[in-house]
Write a protein that holds these residues in place. Structure first.
Motif, PDB file in Angstrom:
ATOM      1  N   ASP A 117       0.916  -1.221  -0.115  1.00 38.61           N
ATOM      2  CA  ASP A 117       0.090  -0.080  -0.004  1.00 38.61           C
ATOM      3  C   ASP A 117       0.879   1.311  -0.148  1.00 38.61           C
ATOM      4  N   THR A 118       1.974   1.057   0.702  1.00 35.02           N
ATOM      5  CA  THR A 118       2.772   2.582   0.961  1.00 35.02           C
ATOM      6  C   THR A 118       3.435   2.457  -0.583  1.00 35.02           C
ATOM      7  N   ILE A 119       4.115   1.736  -0.950  1.00 31.84           N
ATOM      8  CA  ILE A 119       4.494   1.585  -2.539  1.00 31.84           C
ATOM      9  C   ILE A 119       3.414   2.313  -3.420  1.00 31.84           C
ATOM     10  N   THR A 120       2.289   1.803  -3.755  1.00 31.39           N
ATOM     11  CA  THR A 120       1.513   1.980  -4.643  1.00 31.39           C
ATOM     12  C   THR A 120       0.784   3.446  -4.331  1.00 31.39           C
ATOM     13  N   GLY A 160       2.434  10.710  -6.827  1.00 27.13           N
ATOM     14  CA  GLY A 160       3.237  11.215  -7.888  1.00 27.13           C
ATOM     15  C   GLY A 160       2.349  11.249  -9.187  1.00 27.13           C
ATOM     16  N   LEU A 161       1.872  10.392  -9.584  1.00 28.74           N
ATOM     17  CA  LEU A 161       1.498  10.326 -10.920  1.00 28.74           C
ATOM     18  C   LEU A 161       0.094  11.301 -11.025  1.00 28.74           C
ATOM     19  N   GLY A 180       9.407   7.433 -15.625  1.00 25.45           N
ATOM     20  CA  GLY A 180      10.563   7.197 -14.478  1.00 25.45           C
ATOM     21  C   GLY A 180       9.614   6.749 -13.076  1.00 25.45           C
ATOM     22  N   ILE A 181       8.472   7.308 -12.903  1.00 25.20           N
ATOM     23  CA  ILE A 181       7.720   6.823 -11.680  1.00 25.20           C
ATOM     24  C   ILE A 181       7.341   5.389 -11.650  1.00 25.20           C
ATOM     25  N   VAL A 182       6.886   5.044 -12.872  1.00 29.51           N
ATOM     26  CA  VAL A 182       6.409   3.514 -13.270  1.00 29.51           C
ATOM     27  C   VAL A 182       7.552   2.740 -12.906  1.00 29.51           C
ATOM     28  N   SER A 183       8.737   2.926 -13.537  1.00 32.43           N
ATOM     29  CA  SER A 183       9.989   2.086 -13.371  1.00 32.43           C
ATOM     30  C   SER A 183      10.463   1.960 -12.155  1.00 32.43           C
ATOM     31  N   SER A 184      10.530   2.978 -11.320  1.00 36.93           N
ATOM     32  CA  SER A 184      10.814   2.945  -9.910  1.00 36.93           C
ATOM     33  C   SER A 184       9.806   2.304  -9.204  1.00 36.93           C
ATOM     34  N   THR A 185       8.405   2.419  -9.244  1.00 36.21           N
ATOM     35  CA  THR A 185       7.452   1.895  -8.608  1.00 36.21           C
ATOM     36  C   THR A 185       7.680   0.030  -8.965  1.00 36.21           C
ATOM     37  N   PHE A 212       6.017  -8.566  -4.873  1.00 33.60           N
ATOM     38  CA  PHE A 212       4.619  -8.297  -4.976  1.00 33.60           C
ATOM     39  C   PHE A 212       4.124  -8.252  -6.500  1.00 33.60           C
ATOM     40  N   SER A 213       3.110  -8.567  -6.663  1.00 36.89           N
ATOM     41  CA  SER A 213       2.382  -8.506  -8.157  1.00 36.89           C
ATOM     42  C   SER A 213       2.555  -6.999  -8.653  1.00 36.89           C
ATOM     43  N   THR A 214       2.962  -6.937  -9.963  1.00 38.73           N
ATOM     44  CA  THR A 214       3.144  -5.776 -10.695  1.00 38.73           C
ATOM     45  C   THR A 214       2.010  -5.417 -11.498  1.00 38.73           C
ATOM     46  N   ASP A 215       0.785  -5.957 -11.241  1.00 36.37           N
ATOM     47  CA  ASP A 215      -0.475  -5.889 -12.191  1.00 36.37           C
ATOM     48  C   ASP A 215      -0.911  -3.986 -12.222  1.00 36.37           C
TER      49      ASP A 215
END
Length: 326
Positions: free
Chosen positions: A227-230, A236-237, A284-289, A298-301
């Motif tokens: 939850d923290t990561i997403t 940011g997005l 950049g944001i997506v790559s880091s996430t 974790f799943s990257t879906d």
């Protein structure tokens, strides 16, 4: 008995006692606020809403001829489309704190209005005026019955009297929504089918087969770190989208207001550069996430959801750039 006066143009203006409604306007998944001086109302058990606001929200242009009392509703020109997109951007409620709340009540109020038996020209087809399509002019804004809007703007418009909510979607939005909810799309239910032995194990969510935190039933892990990561990625997005929209529509407005060909070309180039820059920041944001999710198992879906929404925004931006004609 309603008091009535004659305006300078010969129109009869009468004072009516109406119920002002705290309406939610939800279009294509976003909530928009009508202008403060265009509050929807109920009169004689009929709900009246501002026509231009609704039409713009559903990507239609509106022209009003006072002399003939004719409303022309049509597909917008390139310049009109830019103005409509700017209108929707300014009207969109950016947070739930701005949203109309259910605490607000219906208010009884007297307004000055003139009845308008209107002729409608919709996508080139003329409709003769009749009682069911009559509207009211209030503060120079045209209000029409909610039941007429489906015909007027070419989209189904739904009215929920209990929650005071008007909901409508454009055809493009409905088709996109169908794509994302099709039976073939992977869902949380699919990921919980269990293994081939039928023991109901969750083999997709992190920890599902090893005694970890498991899933929450929607295909996403029930984990505070996830939850923290997403949440950080989403913030940011959203900030990137807000900043880009503000800059992009400022350019669009500048484009509409200039007649210099060289300046128009320059503005289009700036718009393309803004899209390119935004794409780079998004990547950049997506790559880091994605790296953070993968490193924690974790799943990257969720990345697919980010990409789909971003692609839609870029498509809209390119459409507006394409409508800018030198």
């Amino acid at each position: 008995m309603n008091a009535a006066i004659l305006s300078a143009s010969g129109t009869i203006i009468k004072q009516m006692q109406v119920n002002i409604l705290p309406i939610h306007f939800k279009f294509n998944g976003s909530e928009l606020a009508s202008p403060k001086d265009q509050q929807s109302f109920m009169y004689n058990n009929t709900v009246y809403v501002p026509l231009r606001f609704i039409a713009y929200a559903l990507d239609k242009s509106v022209q009003w001829d006072t002399a003939s009392k004719t409303v022309t509703i049509a597909e917008p020109t390139a310049h009109e489309r830019i103005q409509i997109e700017e209108f929707k951007l300014n009207a969109e409620l950016k947070s739930t704190t701005q949203s109309v709340t259910q605490v607000e009540k219906v208010k009884t109020q007297k307004i000055n209005a003139s009845n308008a038996v209107i002729t409608y020209v919709i996508d080139g087809k003329k409709l003769d005026p009749n009682a069911s399509k009559s509207g009211y002019l209030v503060n120079n804004a045209l209000f029409v019955p909610i039941r007429f809007l489906s015909e007027a703007v070419g989209h189904q418009v739904n009215w929920d009297a209990k929650s005071f909510t008007v909901t409508a979607n454009t055809k493009d939005y409905v088709e996109k929504d169908k794509d994302t909810t099709s039976p073939n799309k992977e869902t949380g239910t699919d990921t919980q089918k269990g293994d081939q032995t039928g023991n109901g194990k969750d083999t997709t969510a992190p920890g599902g087969a090893t005694g970890g935190t498991g899933g929450n039933g929607d295909g996403k892990p029930n984990n505070a770190l996830y939850d923290t990561i997403t949440s950080k990625a989403k913030s940011g997005l959203e900030a990137l989208q807000s900043s880009t929209e503000d800059q992009f529509y400022a350019l669009a407005k500048k484009y509409v207001n200039t007649t210099d060909a060289a300046e128009k070309t320059k503005i289009k180039q700036e718009g393309q550069q803004l899209l390119d820059s935004t794409t780079s920041k998004f990547n950049g944001i997506v790559s880091s996430t994605k790296k953070q999710l993968e490193s924690n198992g974790f799943s990257t879906d969720v990345i697919k959801e980010y990409q789909a929404e971003f692609d839609n925004q870029v498509k809209l931006g390119k459409k507006i750039l394409g409508d800018m004609v030198d």
